[in-house]
Design a protein around this motif. Structure first.
Motif, PDB file in Angstrom:
ATOM      1  N   GLY A  51     -41.359   1.362  -9.632  1.00  0.00           N
ATOM      2  CA  GLY A  51     -41.133   0.247 -10.923  1.00  0.00           C
ATOM      3  C   GLY A  51     -40.086  -0.956 -10.679  1.00  0.00           C
ATOM      4  O   GLY A  51     -40.434  -2.051 -10.974  1.00  0.00           O
ATOM      5  N   PHE A  52     -39.036  -0.622  -9.883  1.00  0.00           N
ATOM      6  CA  PHE A  52     -37.889  -1.710  -9.991  1.00  0.00           C
ATOM      7  C   PHE A  52     -38.542  -2.720  -8.918  1.00  0.00           C
ATOM      8  O   PHE A  52     -38.382  -3.814  -8.973  1.00  0.00           O
ATOM      9  N   SER A  53     -39.145  -2.269  -7.786  1.00  0.00           N
ATOM     10  CA  SER A  53     -39.655  -3.143  -6.759  1.00  0.00           C
ATOM     11  C   SER A  53     -40.871  -3.831  -7.382  1.00  0.00           C
ATOM     12  O   SER A  53     -40.727  -5.096  -7.006  1.00  0.00           O
ATOM     13  N   ALA A  54     -41.702  -3.277  -8.325  1.00  0.00           N
ATOM     14  CA  ALA A  54     -42.793  -4.096  -9.025  1.00  0.00           C
ATOM     15  C   ALA A  54     -42.093  -4.981  -9.606  1.00  0.00           C
ATOM     16  O   ALA A  54     -42.734  -5.994  -9.994  1.00  0.00           O
ATOM     17  N   ALA A  55     -40.913  -5.049 -10.225  1.00  0.00           N
ATOM     18  CA  ALA A  55     -40.182  -5.881 -11.228  1.00  0.00           C
ATOM     19  C   ALA A  55     -39.460  -6.988 -10.483  1.00  0.00           C
ATOM     20  O   ALA A  55     -38.837  -7.773 -10.886  1.00  0.00           O
ATOM     21  N   GLY A  56     -39.565  -6.914  -9.061  1.00  0.00           N
ATOM     22  CA  GLY A  56     -38.652  -7.846  -8.209  1.00  0.00           C
ATOM     23  C   GLY A  56     -37.223  -7.550  -8.089  1.00  0.00           C
ATOM     24  O   GLY A  56     -36.670  -8.294  -7.647  1.00  0.00           O
ATOM     25  N   VAL A  57     -36.778  -6.230  -8.261  1.00  0.00           N
ATOM     26  CA  VAL A  57     -35.641  -5.771  -7.868  1.00  0.00           C
ATOM     27  C   VAL A  57     -35.464  -4.991  -6.451  1.00  0.00           C
ATOM     28  O   VAL A  57     -36.278  -3.959  -6.451  1.00  0.00           O
ATOM     29  N   PRO A  58     -34.596  -5.431  -5.827  1.00  0.00           N
ATOM     30  CA  PRO A  58     -34.588  -4.844  -4.351  1.00  0.00           C
ATOM     31  C   PRO A  58     -33.961  -3.283  -4.672  1.00  0.00           C
ATOM     32  O   PRO A  58     -33.265  -3.102  -5.544  1.00  0.00           O
ATOM     33  N   VAL A  59     -34.221  -2.339  -3.821  1.00  0.00           N
ATOM     34  CA  VAL A  59     -33.741  -1.146  -4.084  1.00  0.00           C
ATOM     35  C   VAL A  59     -33.343  -0.582  -2.771  1.00  0.00           C
ATOM     36  O   VAL A  59     -33.897  -0.811  -1.475  1.00  0.00           O
ATOM     37  N   PHE A  60     -32.077   0.195  -2.799  1.00  0.00           N
ATOM     38  CA  PHE A  60     -31.722   0.934  -1.720  1.00  0.00           C
ATOM     39  C   PHE A  60     -31.974   2.598  -2.179  1.00  0.00           C
ATOM     40  O   PHE A  60     -31.297   3.007  -3.112  1.00  0.00           O
ATOM     41  N   LEU A  61     -32.452   3.494  -1.087  1.00  0.00           N
ATOM     42  CA  LEU A  61     -32.337   4.816  -1.249  1.00  0.00           C
ATOM     43  C   LEU A  61     -32.442   5.522   0.211  1.00  0.00           C
ATOM     44  O   LEU A  61     -32.508   4.958   1.168  1.00  0.00           O
ATOM     45  N   SER A  62     -32.004   6.778   0.027  1.00  0.00           N
ATOM     46  CA  SER A  62     -31.755   7.400   1.068  1.00  0.00           C
ATOM     47  C   SER A  62     -32.897   8.652   1.265  1.00  0.00           C
ATOM     48  O   SER A  62     -33.150   9.143   0.167  1.00  0.00           O
ATOM     49  N   ASP A  63     -33.742   8.644   2.259  1.00  0.00           N
ATOM     50  CA  ASP A  63     -34.544   9.558   2.653  1.00  0.00           C
ATOM     51  C   ASP A  63     -34.219  11.055   3.166  1.00  0.00           C
ATOM     52  O   ASP A  63     -34.065  11.131   4.273  1.00  0.00           O
ATOM     53  N   PRO A 210     -23.478  -5.879  15.489  1.00  0.00           N
ATOM     54  CA  PRO A 210     -23.278  -6.618  14.219  1.00  0.00           C
ATOM     55  C   PRO A 210     -23.237  -5.538  12.973  1.00  0.00           C
ATOM     56  O   PRO A 210     -24.381  -4.622  12.788  1.00  0.00           O
ATOM     57  N   ALA A 211     -22.441  -5.853  12.237  1.00  0.00           N
ATOM     58  CA  ALA A 211     -22.367  -5.066  11.085  1.00  0.00           C
ATOM     59  C   ALA A 211     -23.450  -5.375   9.954  1.00  0.00           C
ATOM     60  O   ALA A 211     -24.059  -6.537  10.037  1.00  0.00           O
ATOM     61  N   LEU A 212     -23.699  -4.554   9.115  1.00  0.00           N
ATOM     62  CA  LEU A 212     -24.610  -4.802   8.085  1.00  0.00           C
ATOM     63  C   LEU A 212     -24.530  -5.823   7.184  1.00  0.00           C
ATOM     64  O   LEU A 212     -23.360  -6.129   6.705  1.00  0.00           O
ATOM     65  N   ASP A 213     -25.388  -6.769   7.130  1.00  0.00           N
ATOM     66  CA  ASP A 213     -25.475  -7.775   6.118  1.00  0.00           C
ATOM     67  C   ASP A 213     -26.095  -7.571   4.875  1.00  0.00           C
ATOM     68  O   ASP A 213     -27.412  -7.326   4.918  1.00  0.00           O
ATOM     69  N   LEU A 214     -25.326  -7.380   3.614  1.00  0.00           N
ATOM     70  CA  LEU A 214     -26.022  -6.939   2.457  1.00  0.00           C
ATOM     71  C   LEU A 214     -26.963  -7.718   1.968  1.00  0.00           C
ATOM     72  O   LEU A 214     -28.010  -7.241   1.218  1.00  0.00           O
ATOM     73  N   ALA A 215     -27.086  -9.177   2.498  1.00  0.00           N
ATOM     74  CA  ALA A 215     -28.155 -10.042   1.789  1.00  0.00           C
ATOM     75  C   ALA A 215     -29.507  -9.591   2.535  1.00  0.00           C
ATOM     76  O   ALA A 215     -30.575  -9.742   1.898  1.00  0.00           O
ATOM     77  N   ASP A 216     -29.556  -8.916   3.510  1.00  0.00           N
ATOM     78  CA  ASP A 216     -30.743  -8.200   4.062  1.00  0.00           C
ATOM     79  C   ASP A 216     -31.327  -7.268   3.414  1.00  0.00           C
ATOM     80  O   ASP A 216     -32.616  -7.004   3.699  1.00  0.00           O
ATOM     81  N   MET A 217     -30.551  -6.618   2.751  1.00  0.00           N
ATOM     82  CA  MET A 217     -31.155  -5.560   1.856  1.00  0.00           C
ATOM     83  C   MET A 217     -31.379  -6.234   0.252  1.00  0.00           C
ATOM     84  O   MET A 217     -32.001  -5.245  -0.437  1.00  0.00           O
ATOM     85  N   MET A 218     -31.251  -7.215  -0.016  1.00  0.00           N
ATOM     86  CA  MET A 218     -31.334  -7.918  -1.262  1.00  0.00           C
ATOM     87  C   MET A 218     -32.534  -8.970  -1.252  1.00  0.00           C
ATOM     88  O   MET A 218     -32.211 -10.142  -1.857  1.00  0.00           O
ATOM     89  N   THR A 219     -33.699  -8.652  -0.750  1.00  0.00           N
ATOM     90  CA  THR A 219     -34.561  -9.571  -0.754  1.00  0.00           C
ATOM     91  C   THR A 219     -35.587  -9.056  -1.422  1.00  0.00           C
ATOM     92  O   THR A 219     -36.270  -8.064  -1.807  1.00  0.00           O
ATOM     93  N   CYS A 220     -36.765 -10.053  -1.577  1.00  0.00           N
ATOM     94  CA  CYS A 220     -38.114  -9.833  -1.978  1.00  0.00           C
ATOM     95  C   CYS A 220     -39.166 -10.222  -1.199  1.00  0.00           C
ATOM     96  O   CYS A 220     -38.835 -11.273   0.047  1.00  0.00           O
ATOM     97  N   ASP A 221     -40.595  -9.635  -1.134  1.00  0.00           N
ATOM     98  CA  ASP A 221     -41.509 -10.241  -0.317  1.00  0.00           C
ATOM     99  C   ASP A 221     -42.063 -11.536  -0.879  1.00  0.00           C
ATOM    100  O   ASP A 221     -41.685 -11.848  -1.940  1.00  0.00           O
ATOM    101  N   ALA A 222     -43.247 -11.968  -0.234  1.00  0.00           N
ATOM    102  CA  ALA A 222     -43.926 -13.128  -0.577  1.00  0.00           C
ATOM    103  C   ALA A 222     -44.453 -13.047  -1.881  1.00  0.00           C
ATOM    104  O   ALA A 222     -44.595 -13.862  -2.775  1.00  0.00           O
ATOM    105  N   SER A 223     -45.057 -11.766  -2.261  1.00  0.00           N
ATOM    106  CA  SER A 223     -45.348 -11.695  -3.727  1.00  0.00           C
ATOM    107  C   SER A 223     -44.439 -11.206  -4.714  1.00  0.00           C
ATOM    108  O   SER A 223     -44.780 -11.345  -5.856  1.00  0.00           O
TER     109      SER A 223
END
Length: 523
Positions: A51-63, A210-223
């Protein structure tokens, strides 16, 4: 799945309440997904992430169990649960449409996703002390190491930097204790042993660049869908403290780096913290207070935090009170303590006159839940019994071939795979030690040459030493000026270099070289 301003979570049927939706503008008010094992928490996490992804909200979760990789693949009519999903969708009024979501795979060990790293400096002494299970005196020594590294411009990037720094402190304990307070070599040894255990568990791979760049986790795809970052945690869970500390570090980084945004129309990113009880289990008060502070303040930066755990009692009250959106799956009450936890869980909800909340929490089946979401003006909604909607993505893990294909298509492919080892504390201490060793060697060589010079005309020199040429007694030689005491402004590193030059050639001096440089010099 999601409309313009809300996420459809589930609905009702006979005996159930009104459809339940999570309003996006309150998505940053945090949440809780709780329930016993096997009651449907993972599926609830999956549909919220969708739901968050479909609304254009990036998500982080652990599997944790490897199930959530299915977010990267579409559900299918051939799935064994398709018939059940279709029936439930009809019951709750959902037009179920299968679809995949943009995912990024991450893995601390680099096996099932992009390597994700932090530097030792970014982790900080508080979280490292928690990770290493240090006592208060040992934590004090670790704080000294970080302070000294800052003052001496010795970056702490990976574990070997920290280990070299501890060796440096141990060899100069007296000088450092004078400035920073008592530094015990016993404490240093204990920290070194803890670091060795962490290294044996594979934790060394978590530190470096290289340490994690948070910006890489806060993106959306082309759609326009928010990317879902999935951390492979099945191996990481073998070291629960490492898992909890890493996720808390990531949450702290979001808190420190993101700007204030007030109350946005939707979150900037949503963070799901699975197995949340590991974060608070045996945690020192200072750490719990830090989590409370982050949970209280991070929502104004547009971050929603959702804790997933078996029992709401696993989360401290001060944090539990800040979780506005709740999905409570079944709690079983087999013992007196279970019954007490059940009553306490029921008391945190706004009562519904149609049923007893405590009974509902105990009686709901798999895929059902007792839910409460924030309504207009942030008011907690009345508790409802809810049939949770089926996921649109694949239920269960994807096959390795598809995972590999998604990794190849990743927009950050190649950015984190190669380790960068730039000059830091280890290299700088090694360079200074080598310079001190060369200076000591020159001094020793000069002294050896002076001793080897011939002593010609010794008798005349002895005679002249007793009388002057004019027959008078020779003047007494003026005593050599006493060396000036070392300035207090000398840095710890300068003190180390001077003491090293004096000690070279002794067992103590050789130990310093071996401790910092390994086998660079051999006896």
């Amino acid at each position: 799945m999601s409309d313009q301003d809300s996420i459809f979570v589930g609905g009702g049927g006979e005996g159930y309440g009104v459809p339940q939706q999570l309003l996006l503008k309150y998505g940053n008010r945090h949440g809780l997904i709780a329930g016993a094992t096997g009651t449907g928490k993972t599926v609830t996490l999956q549909i919220l992430a969708e739901g968050f992804s479909a609304a254009g909200v990036p998500v982080f979760l652990s599997d944790v169990k490897g199930d959530l990789s299915g977010l990267g693949a579409s559900g299918s009519a051939s799935h064994k649960l398709h018939e059940a999903f279709t029936k439930r969708s009809q019951t709750i009024g959902l037009d179920l449409q299968y679809g995949a979501f943009p995912v990024l795979f991450w893995d601390v060990f680099g096996d099932q996703g992009h390597p994700v790293r932090s530097t030792v400096s970014e982790m900080g002494p508080l979280l490292l002390s928690r990770l290493l299970e240090l006592t208060e005196p040992q934590e004090g020594v670790l704080n000294v190491a970080f302070r000294l590294a800052d003052e001496e411009n010795l970056p702490l990037l990976d574990l070997k930097d920290l280990q070299a720094m501890l060796v440096f402190i141990g060899e100069n304990a007296n000088a450092i204790s004078t400035r920073y307070g008592l530094v015990s070599t016993t404490s240093i040894g204990a920290i070194q042993r803890r670091l060795l255990v962490l290294e044996n568990q594979g934790g060394a791979q978590m530190f470096g660049e290289p340490a994690l760049d948070l910006a890489d986790m806060m993106t959306c795809d082309a759609s326009g869908k928010g990317r879902i970052s999935i951390l492979a945690a099945d191996k990481l869970m073998a070291s629960p403290r490492l898992y909890a500390t890493f996720l808390l570090w990531l949450l702290s980084e979001l808190f420190e780096e993101l700007p204030e945004v007030g109350d946005p129309d939707k979150p900037k990113i949503v963070f799901f913290f699975d197995e949340a009880h590991l974060l608070f289990q045996d945690a020192p008060r200072a750490l719990v207070e830090k989590v409370e502070q982050v949970a209280r303040l991070i929502r104004s930066k547009g971050v929603g935090v959702y804790f997933i755990t078996q029992n709401p009692a696993d989360v401290p009250e001060n944090i539990l009170g800040q979780l506005g959106n709740r999905v409570q799956h079944a709690l079983r009450a087999f013992t007196a303590n279970d019954q007490k936890d059940l009553r306490m869980a029921a008391q945190t909800y706004r009562d519904n006159p149609r049923f007893v909340t405590e009974d509902a929490i105990r009686d709901v089946g798999t895929g059902e839940a007792v839910t409460s979401f924030l309504e207009a003006k942030g008011i907690p909604g009345m508790v409802e019994r809810t049939l949770v909607r089926p996921p649109a993505s694949q239920l269960g893990p994807i096959d390795p071939a598809l995972r590999a294909q998604l990794m190849v298509q990743s927009p950050i492919r190649g950015k984190y795979e190669a380790v960068v080892d730039r000059d830091s504390a280890f290299e700088k201490l090694r360079a200074r030690t080598e310079a001190a060793a060369r200076e000591a060697a020159k001094t020793a060589e000069a002294e050896a040459r002076a001793k080897a010079e011939p002593q010609g005309n010794g008798g005349l020199r002895e005679f002249n030493s007793g009388r002057r040429y004019d027959g008078g007694p020779a003047r007494r030689a003026e005593p050599a000026a006493k060396p000036k005491p070392s300035s207090r402004s000398d840095s710890i590193t300068e003190t180390f270099a001077k003491s090293f030059a004096r000690q070279l050639g002794t067992k103590s001096g050789q130990a310093i070289v071996r401790g910092v440089l390994g086998s660079l010099f051999r006896r």
